[in-house]
Design a protein around this motif. Structure first.
Motif, short mmCIF file in Angstrom:
data_model
loop_
_atom_site.label_atom_id
_atom_site.label_comp_id
_atom_site.label_asym_id
_atom_site.label_seq_id
_atom_site.Cartn_x
_atom_site.Cartn_y
_atom_site.Cartn_z
N LYS A 17 0.84 -1.19 0.00
CA LYS A 17 0.00 0.00 0.00
C LYS A 17 0.88 1.24 0.00
O LYS A 17 1.65 1.47 0.93
CB LYS A 17 -0.91 -0.01 1.23
CG LYS A 17 -1.91 1.14 1.27
CD LYS A 17 -2.82 1.02 2.48
CE LYS A 17 -3.87 2.11 2.52
NZ LYS A 17 -4.75 1.99 3.70
N GLU A 45 0.96 5.14 0.23
CA GLU A 45 0.12 6.22 0.72
C GLU A 45 0.97 7.26 1.43
O GLU A 45 1.76 6.93 2.33
CB GLU A 45 -0.95 5.68 1.67
CG GLU A 45 -2.03 6.67 2.03
CD GLU A 45 -3.16 6.02 2.81
OE1 GLU A 45 -4.33 6.34 2.52
OE2 GLU A 45 -2.88 5.19 3.70
N ASP A 46 0.85 8.51 1.02
CA ASP A 46 1.55 9.63 1.65
C ASP A 46 3.06 9.37 1.74
O ASP A 46 3.69 9.53 2.80
CB ASP A 46 0.98 9.90 3.05
CG ASP A 46 -0.49 10.29 2.99
OD1 ASP A 46 -0.91 10.87 1.99
OD2 ASP A 46 -1.21 9.95 3.95
N ASN A 103 -0.37 7.33 -4.78
CA ASN A 103 -1.04 6.40 -3.86
C ASN A 103 -1.61 5.22 -4.64
O ASN A 103 -2.26 5.38 -5.67
CB ASN A 103 -2.15 7.11 -3.10
CG ASN A 103 -1.62 8.13 -2.11
OD1 ASN A 103 -0.41 8.23 -1.89
ND2 ASN A 103 -2.52 8.88 -1.51
#
Length: 201
Positions: free
Chosen positions: A124, A126-127, A151
């Motif tokens: 994953k 993300e950010d 993302n």
């Protein structure tokens, strides 16, 4: 399949779900390409330490390493699947050594393929963080490293990651497509169909 290129050869392998191509420096006396059984070629290469000479003749690939000589029956190279390695997708960049260690940390909890739990590692993005997670229903392993890229969340089959971390490489980047994932590690490219893929805004 083995194909000559400037300054060496490219070696391709695929089972349609997983594919790999790597470049090897070599002295080329004649341009061409040949397709042989990968298991037989791998068995020969693992048995010898000497520099290897390859030559095709009379429908066979002749392999010579020192005094040892082998031959493998060739097949029509036109029947080899057309695998596109450099596909479009989100490029994710991270530290190769950190990723390799994180994969090792989470592989211990990946479910076996005959269970009802998804057999893979969840990646994953993300950010600017890459979060790795796996579970077999009883254990849960999670790790995290810094990265750059859009993302995204995918579930990568464990077999690709297991093969990937067996090798030493200095540079590594990941390209996430809609249905597949590609890892570019130095002179080798790995590609596999993912178990799950989704983009996140």
């Amino acid at each position: 399949m083995i194909e000559t290129v400037d300054g060496g050869i490219k070696v391709y392998g695929t089972n349609l779900n997983e594919s790999i191509v790597t470049s090897v420096e070599a002295k080329i006396e004649q341009q061409g390409k040949v397709c042989v059984n990968a298991d037989k070629l791998n068995e020969i290469v693992n048995r010898v330490d000497n520099p290897i000479e390859l030559e095709t003749n009379d429908g066979y690939l002749h392999v010579k390493a020192g005094k040892a000589k082998f031959k493998i029956m060739t097949v029509n190279e036109n029947e080899y699947p057309n695998v596109k390695f450099m596909n479009e997708g989100d490029i994710i960049v991270f530290n190769a050594k950190e990723f390799k260690q994180s994969v090792k940390n989470v592989l211990i909890s990946v479910a076996y393929e005959n269970t009802n739990v998804l057999s893979g590692v969840d990646l994953k993005i993300e950010d600017n963080k890459l979060k790795l997670a796996s579970t077999d229903g009883n254990r849960l392993s999670v790790d995290e490293i810094e990265c750059s890229g859009n993302n995204r969340e995918i579930v990568c089959p464990k077999i690709l990651l297991m093969n990937l971390i067996k090798n030493d490489f200095e540079n590594l980047e990941m390209v996430c497509g809609d249905n597949d994932i590609t890892f570019i590690a130095d002179n080798t490219i790995y590609k596999v169909k993912v178990l799950k893929s989704s983009s996140k805004k």
